[in-house]
Enzyme design. Structure first.
Site, PDB file in Angstrom:
ATOM      1  N   LYS A 190       3.203 -10.391  -3.891  1.00  0.00           N
ATOM      2  CA  LYS A 190       4.093  -9.322  -3.434  1.00  0.00           C
ATOM      3  C   LYS A 190       5.523  -9.839  -3.243  1.00  0.00           C
ATOM      4  O   LYS A 190       6.495  -9.141  -3.547  1.00  0.00           O
ATOM      5  CB  LYS A 190       3.538  -8.722  -2.144  1.00  0.00           C
ATOM      6  CG  LYS A 190       2.202  -8.004  -2.376  1.00  0.00           C
ATOM      7  CD  LYS A 190       1.460  -7.731  -1.084  1.00  0.00           C
ATOM      8  CE  LYS A 190       0.146  -7.015  -1.338  1.00  0.00           C
ATOM      9  NZ  LYS A 190      -0.710  -6.960  -0.118  1.00  0.00           N
ATOM     10  N   GLU A 216     -12.321  -9.987   3.356  1.00  0.00           N
ATOM     11  CA  GLU A 216     -13.399 -10.047   2.380  1.00  0.00           C
ATOM     12  C   GLU A 216     -14.282 -11.256   2.641  1.00  0.00           C
ATOM     13  O   GLU A 216     -13.905 -12.162   3.386  1.00  0.00           O
ATOM     14  CB  GLU A 216     -12.807 -10.112   0.970  1.00  0.00           C
ATOM     15  CG  GLU A 216     -12.078  -8.827   0.609  1.00  0.00           C
ATOM     16  CD  GLU A 216     -11.464  -8.889  -0.777  1.00  0.00           C
ATOM     17  OE1 GLU A 216     -12.148  -9.342  -1.702  1.00  0.00           O
ATOM     18  OE2 GLU A 216     -10.304  -8.479  -0.914  1.00  0.00           O
ATOM     19  N   GLY A 250       0.794  -1.234   0.000  1.00  0.00           N
ATOM     20  CA  GLY A 250       0.000   0.000   0.000  1.00  0.00           C
ATOM     21  C   GLY A 250       0.816   1.268   0.000  1.00  0.00           C
ATOM     22  O   GLY A 250       1.582   1.541  -0.923  1.00  0.00           O
ATOM     23  N   GLY A 305     -14.567  -5.537   8.414  1.00  0.00           N
ATOM     24  CA  GLY A 305     -14.205  -5.130   7.058  1.00  0.00           C
ATOM     25  C   GLY A 305     -12.745  -5.340   6.714  1.00  0.00           C
ATOM     26  O   GLY A 305     -12.290  -4.917   5.650  1.00  0.00           O
ATOM     27  N   GLY A 311      -6.134  -0.079   1.725  1.00  0.00           N
ATOM     28  CA  GLY A 311      -7.070   1.017   1.928  1.00  0.00           C
ATOM     29  C   GLY A 311      -7.011   2.018   0.788  1.00  0.00           C
ATOM     30  O   GLY A 311      -5.977   2.169   0.137  1.00  0.00           O
TER      31      GLY A 311
END
Lengths: 448, 448
Positions: A206, A191, A135, A188, A305
């Site tokens: 990754k 999933e 991220g 949350g 996010g």
């Protein structure tokens, strides 16, 4: 400053894409100042145009992504669709039509990075993808640029927030896997179908990207050994605590065979509580890098996010736009080292093995003999009552001490460093012993 | 790959310079592959040529640094001399003569960064200095490039390894400042004259550089409020523990007055044990960055030492060489925001204040009144016996509870957030109270 804007096409307008569009609008002046020219959102390709998108001019929205990337006046295509197709075809077409590309697509990069890099180079364009790994955490750029004069020996990372949330919850509350997963889902963090996360597919993609950059070698998703974390139990955490460790799902990329090859793997592992990665809580990510000259570095932050991922995308967008204005391109693929990727059997590490054994004399001698026959040296061995974790672990002397009459016992063996192949052979032989009722868990011990 | 080598001049061949030269030799093939051309050490300027330098061709060594940077065939000058002069003149001359520059010189960059950047831009050359802040930790590049599309709000860093070693030692052993300093000196972590470290000058230079890059604003060394850590006591650490905190010497750069200005400061501060910076041990450095979109990031690693600093220098060298081959330059100074730098009085934070007071009724009421008159809201107040840290802290009710007959007491006040100016006014007024015998310590509380 140039007044004619650079034109950006956005492919995908979900959680990440909508944040990219929002920041491009709200921070337009800052972006222009930092790039040296304004950037303009020239088109947004989506699947469902009917969905209301706050702040985006409806005239920019199209369902024809291919036509958008073929327009010819697009300077940069930002791909935040995810998945293999149509992302791969769109990126390739975009490069062919003269656009540079910023992508957040770990699956695609892990699978087809080499071909995409080749297309970018062929057309003299940039392909940047900081957002594909961890991220918001600057990681690709530091590895590719800051450490370009160093020799990276190992990358050890928590690169999946969902699994770290679950494992952290299990560690801090004593919860089992299912209970922790349910909480992650409710909040949350996981999933509805958590397979990609909990089975390690996301982390493996990754790991492939990180290994490729760190070792200047092509590493594909298929090269990454992958084990999920669904079988980690509360008992494993109790065992880890007794070792002064916790359990993390780690992506580990390291040199093997004296530097002659590389390995990449994803699996749950015990790491000492004193290791900087041990204190990475909740859904945070962190990547620990060991290199010859720099020593030990760690990069920490939110691994997912909308806004954090958009931060990474926009950092790349600024860099690619600057390159474009300067008539240059940034560093492309660096795979000159072309080291072979060794199989998992070549990986050398320590192991924590819990065995259910018959509670009678001679068992320890049998077990120890099997380890010795496979060249796996034992560091410590302990016998526990079946009520694991009750704190009644007893140190066992070599030679049959610690025996209790009747029933089963649990034998915990921690090895010195050994190859995965030797350990696998050891475990196969242990399973054949009459006195070994089962192998309750095998956990690697890393970060020491 | 180009076969004609890029020529590098090395200014200084001490702890860092000799590592740079060593890695350039031992990793020559890797560097060439990553750059796209070989790099050649074309000259090494030193003060004492007689000193034996392993692995460096004596024919390359010169005492005439000016002549070296004026040669005209030098592509990149690596400056690892440190200090203001002759480094400033040499860098300026190098840029004028067409070389790009890689520097590790924090003092010079903090004092004259703007002029040096201007010279680099005028001559179309690069000026890179990743090694100037936090040694091996990639920090300048992530701030300047990875976060170029984000808005950084705060940088909170442990950027001096010597002082972190001393404070960590005090924290873990209960040692006093002098004892911990002596150990740091004996182990080579502190220099014979530790002033630059323990008085915060070194950290202040880094704070100026970080603030400038983070906020796209020129921040000079003189703009940085600086307090050393020589007055931190074992009692302060006991107080910190009672708050669930530890004490670190922090460089803090943040936006002030609702984003209308910036501040930069260096001082010891309490931070919660749960903060990622709290667990940075020994001589390690770490920098915590808070931004709008990325959220909270941390960069961790060795902040000093020959090899780590060389790693950062070589990363810059590769980047600058690539730029040179591509006929481009990397990002230069970004000071377009040109925000004013607010004085320390504008800084808003929390405070932990220890007062020696007369042990009689009404003292607390007097003290509380002074805080109220200066608009500083009290969070908690506790009265301690003079034998601080003995664990006998007593919660005090408003209205004079907790009084003990005779002698002195210690009053510990923790405030809510207030401006430094208000706190300073409060403390001045407290000193004038007859019942306040002394202000034992004032410590800011950060990172909450």
């Amino acid at each position: 400053m140039r007044t004619r804007p650079l034109k950006v096409a956005l492919l995908g307008c979900g959680v990440v894409g909508s944040e990219v569009a929002r920041i491009m609008t709200t921070h337009a002046d800052d972006l222009a100042a930092r790039i040296g020219a304004p950037v303009e959102l020239a088109g947004v390709a989506v699947r469902r145009p009917s969905k209301v998108r706050a702040g985006i001019d409806p005239a920019l929205v199209t369902t024809d992504a291919t036509a958008l990337v073929k327009r010819g006046d697009i300077d940069v295509v930002v791909e935040v669709i995810g998945g293999i197709e149509p992302a791969r075809a769109l990126i390739t077409t975009a490069l062919e039509h003269g656009a540079s590309v910023v992508s957040a697509n770990k699956a695609l990069l892990a699978q087809d990075g080499a071909a995409l890099h080749a297309a970018a180079e062929e057309h003299g364009r940039d392909l940047y993808y900081e957002a594909a790994v961890a991220g918001a955490i600057p990681l690709i750029r530091p590895l590719r640029e800051s450490l370009a004069g160093d020799k990276v020996n190992r990358v050890l990372g928590i690169v999946n927030g969902t699994t770290n949330f679950i494992l952290d919850k299990m560690d801090s509350t004593g919860a089992g896997y299912q209970e922790a997963l349910d909480e992650a889902t409710a909040l949350g963090y996981a999933e509805a179908d958590p397979t990609a996360d909990v089975e390690g597919f996301d982390a493996a993609a990754k790991a492939a990207i990180l290994a490729g950059i760190a070792f200047h070698t092509r590493v594909r998703l298929d090269d990454v050994h992958r084990e999920g974390m669904t079988e980690v139990t509360a008992a494993d955490f109790r065992s880890a605590r007794e070792m002064g460790c916790t359990i993390k799902l780690l992506a580990i990329c390291e040199r093997a065979r004296g530097g002659a090859s590389v390995t990449a793997r994803v699996h749950p592992a015990m790491i000492p509580l004193s290791h900087p990665l041990a204190s990475v809580r909740g859904a945070y990510n962190a990547v620990f890098v060991e290199s010859d000259a720099a020593g030990q570095l760690m990069f920490y932050g939110p691994g997912a996010g909308g806004a954090p991922t958009a931060s990474a995308v926009l950092g790349d967008l600024v860099a690619v736009c600057r390159n474009r204005l300067g008539g240059a391109t940034g560093p492309g693929e660096s795979a000159y080292a072309a080291l072979p990727v060794s199989p998992m059997g070549d990986v050398v590490t320590r192991y924590h093995i819990s065995l259910d054994v018959a509670d009678k004399p001679g068992v320890l001698a049998q077990v120890a003999t099997v380890f010795a026959e496979h060249g796996v040296s034992i560091d410590t061995v302990r016998q526990q009552g079946k009520n694991q974790g009750s704190g009644d672990a007893v140190a066992v002397e070599q030679g049959g001490g610690g025996r209790r009459e009747g029933g089963e016992a649990s034998l915990v063996v921690v090895t010195h460093r050994a190859s995965d192949a030797s350990l696998t052979g050891t475990v196969e032989a242990l399973r054949k012993l009459d006195t070994v009722r089962g192998v309750a868990s095998i956990m690697r011990v890393e970060g020491e």
